[in-house]
Design an enzyme around this catalytic site. Structure first.
Site, PDB file in Angstrom:
ATOM      1  CE  LYS A 174      -2.068  -1.243   3.747  1.00  0.00           C
ATOM      2  NZ  LYS A 174      -2.967  -1.419   4.897  1.00  0.00           N
ATOM      3  CB  THR A 206      -7.637   8.587   6.202  1.00  0.00           C
ATOM      4  OG1 THR A 206      -6.706   9.210   7.115  1.00  0.00           O
ATOM      5  CG2 THR A 206      -7.868   9.503   5.015  1.00  0.00           C
ATOM      6  N   GLY A 208      -8.898   4.027   9.954  1.00  0.00           N
ATOM      7  CA  GLY A 208      -9.390   2.683   9.672  1.00  0.00           C
ATOM      8  C   GLY A 208      -9.343   2.261   8.224  1.00  0.00           C
ATOM      9  CB  THR A 209      -7.924   3.730   5.120  1.00  0.00           C
ATOM     10  OG1 THR A 209      -6.652   4.043   5.712  1.00  0.00           O
ATOM     11  CG2 THR A 209      -8.765   4.994   5.072  1.00  0.00           C
ATOM     12  N   GLY A 210      -6.823   1.047   6.442  1.00  0.00           N
ATOM     13  CA  GLY A 210      -6.126  -0.225   6.274  1.00  0.00           C
ATOM     14  C   GLY A 210      -6.966  -1.400   6.732  1.00  0.00           C
ATOM     15  CB  CYS A 211      -9.121  -1.881   9.717  1.00  0.00           C
ATOM     16  SG  CYS A 211      -7.921  -1.523  11.015  1.00  0.00           S
TER      17      CYS A 211
END
Length: 263
Positions: A174, A206, A208-211
């Site tokens: 990412k 933004t 929690g975008t990875g989760c």
């Protein structure tokens, strides 16, 4: 009904962790179950404290679920310490999963460490070889490889290939930490690489975008191919970020809008 399980920490503000995972599963039409590895006291301004759950109780949660339900997919997020990493690895060796998405959560957006340093080695040696796909950001990839953070796409691709050599089936590097008008990710697989670019959305919300991205991949994998699952998950996340400012939650880094398609 597709059933997806998340093994991750709880976010008391509702924007990341198991809360984000369960919202994502629901938004994509998948029934979600959860195993909590840690409790956090946090809000949009940052993480105030973290309370790990014992490795034994993590196991008990897993056995309660696996003894009753057939799981189609698994997402792994914040594991906190070496004991929990080892426990989860043992559980997955005993009970193999069709699809495993490993989100190597290490540091919160506010800078609070969510993974103890000694746990990184255990993740590399025991969890990575079990994963269908891992989804590190540039900071996490560098930590896993004991390398400096990638500064361009060439570095991203190189580190992705090095992570692939550790045993997982695919790596989604990412690139959100890179500069530019586009946010570029790379899907690295044994058979090749795919560049995935999306417009960079200007927003402060933004959290929690990875989760959310890793949970979306876990929700979609039982229904389609790996490449299509990643592409569809990125499309879903893009919409959630584009609509994040409509929520107006908290005073800091707010959450994405998981249910933008519905309300």
């Amino acid at each position: 009904m597709t059933i997806a399980l998340t093994i991750a920490g709880s976010d008391s503000s509702g924007g990341a962790g198991i809360q984000a995972d369960l919202k994502t599963f629901s938004a994509l039409g998948v029934y979600g179950m959860s195993i909590v590895t840690a409790l956090t006291a946090q809000n949009t301004l940052g993480v105030d404290d973290v309370l790990p759950i014992s490795a034994d109780f993590v196991k008990q949660q897993f056995y309660s679920i696996i003894n009753d339900s057939q799981l189609d997919s698994l997402k792994i997020g914040m594991l906190m310490n070496e004991e929990i990493v080892i426990a989860v690895s043992q559980l997955l060796l005993e009970h193999p999963m069709p699809y495993i998405v490993l989100d190597t959560v290490m540091i919160a957006k506010g800078g609070h460490r969510l993974l103890q340093l000694e746990a990184i080695k255990a993740i590399k040696q025991q969890l990575l070889p079990l994963a269908t796909i891992i989804t590190p950001n540039l900071l996490e990839a560098a930590a896993l490889l004991s390398d400096s953070q990638a500064i361009d796409e060439r570095d991203m691709r190189r580190q992705g290939r090095e992570l692939l050599q550790l045993g997982c089936k695919a790596v989604l590097m990412k690139g959100g930490h890179l500069a530019g008008s586009q946010s570029v990710d790379y899907l690295i697989m044994p058979e090749g690489e795919i560049r995935l670019a999306a417009p960079r959305i200007v927003t402060n919300n933004t959290h929690g975008t990875g989760c959310t991205l890793s949970a979306a991949i876990a929700a979609l994998l039982p229904q389609t191919s790996l490449v299509e699952a990643v592409e569809q998950a990125k499309h879903y996340l893009l919409g959630a970020i584009e609509h994040a400012d409509t929520l107006k939650i908290g005073q800091g880094i707010g959450p994405t809008h998981h249910f933008y398609q519905w309300w």
